[in-house]
Design an enzyme around this catalytic site. Sequence first.
Site, PDB file in Angstrom:
ATOM      1  N   LEU A  45       0.838  -1.198   0.000  1.00 17.93           N
ATOM      2  CA  LEU A  45       0.000   0.000   0.000  1.00 17.93           C
ATOM      3  C   LEU A  45       0.871   1.245   0.000  1.00 17.93           C
ATOM      4  CD1 LEU A  45      -2.782  -1.077   2.542  1.00 17.93           C
ATOM      5  CD2 LEU A  45      -2.661  -1.467   0.066  1.00 17.93           C
ATOM      6  N   GLY A 103       3.024  -5.738   8.013  1.00 18.38           N
ATOM      7  CA  GLY A 103       2.629  -4.345   7.873  1.00 18.38           C
ATOM      8  C   GLY A 103       1.553  -4.152   6.827  1.00 18.38           C
ATOM      9  N   ASP A 104       1.885  -3.379   5.783  1.00 16.75           N
ATOM     10  CA  ASP A 104       0.933  -3.114   4.707  1.00 16.75           C
ATOM     11  C   ASP A 104       1.306  -3.888   3.441  1.00 16.75           C
ATOM     12  OD1 ASP A 104       3.272  -1.587   4.508  1.00 16.75           O
ATOM     13  OD2 ASP A 104       2.316  -0.072   3.252  1.00 16.75           O
ATOM     14  N   GLU A 105       1.929  -5.035   3.615  1.00 14.67           N
ATOM     15  CA  GLU A 105       2.348  -5.860   2.489  1.00 14.67           C
ATOM     16  C   GLU A 105       1.506  -7.130   2.438  1.00 14.67           C
ATOM     17  OE1 GLU A 105       6.664  -6.629   1.153  1.00 14.67           O
ATOM     18  OE2 GLU A 105       6.117  -8.419   2.283  1.00 14.67           O
ATOM     19  N   ARG A 109      11.784  -0.034   4.414  1.00 13.59           N
ATOM     20  CA  ARG A 109      11.694  -0.050   5.872  1.00 13.59           C
ATOM     21  C   ARG A 109      12.612  -1.114   6.432  1.00 13.59           C
ATOM     22  NH1 ARG A 109       6.177   0.784   4.822  1.00 13.59           N
ATOM     23  NH2 ARG A 109       5.803  -1.460   4.887  1.00 13.59           N
TER      24      ARG A 109
END
Length: 233
Positions: free
Chosen positions: A79, A121-123, A217
Site C-alpha cells: 500500500l 505491515g501493509d504488504e 523499511r
Amino acid sequence: MFITNLVIATLAAAIGAGATYLAIRPTIGRLRTMLTVALWKLSLDPLTGLYNRTGLLATYPRITGTDGEQRIAVMLIDLDYFKDVNDTYGHDAGDHLLKTVAARFRELAESCGGIAARLAGDEFAIAIPLSDLDLHRTADLAGEMAATPVDIDSNEGTTALTITSSIGVAVVTGADPLEDTALRQADIAMYHAKRTGRNQYSIFSPDMTMPGGEARRGPRLRDRHRRDQGGAA
C-alpha cells in the site's frame, strides 16, 4: 493351569488398559482439539484473518497442482504511503483500512481459486492459478480493490479514504519455490512499480534487478526470517 493364569492376567491387564483409555479419552480429544486450533491460529494474521507468511507457505501447495506444470501468478501488494494514514488518522484507522483491504483481497483470491496473505505491515500477497484468467485484468482488479474508498472515523467525522498500491507480479510454475523464486521475483517487480510512480503493477521479467537505493523499511519479514535461520538474506 499356568496357561490359564497367564491368559487371565493378560485379559485383566488389557481390561485395565482399556478402562484407563476410556477414562482419559475425553481429555485426549480436548487436547487434540486445542492443538488443532493452536496450529490453525499460528497460520493466520491476527488482525486481518488472512494467512500469515507461515500459513501462505503451508497452503500454497494446494493450488500448484501435482505435476508442477500449473502456471501461478503471485502478486506482492504494497500500500502506497500507508504510514501517512497512521500518522494522520491514528492506528485504529490504519487497522480498519488494513482489515477492509484484506477482505477485498481474500474475495479476489478465492474467486480465482487462490489464496491471500498478509506478510507484514501493509504488504499483502495473492497467489492464484492462472488457467484461463487474464493476468493483466486480475492485477488491475487488485489495484482497484485497494483504491476503493474506505470510510474511517476521524476528528472531522467519517472520512472516505483512498489509498493506492504498488503491485509486483511474478508468473511461475507449481514446481518453482514460492519463497526463493515467486516472492523474490514479485518483490523485484513491486519495487519497479514503486520506483516508476506507484499506483500501478509491474510484471517481473528476467532482465529486472532490484532497484538501487535504500530499502523502504529495512529488511522484510521473510528476509529477517531467513537471516535468523542462518540462510541467505
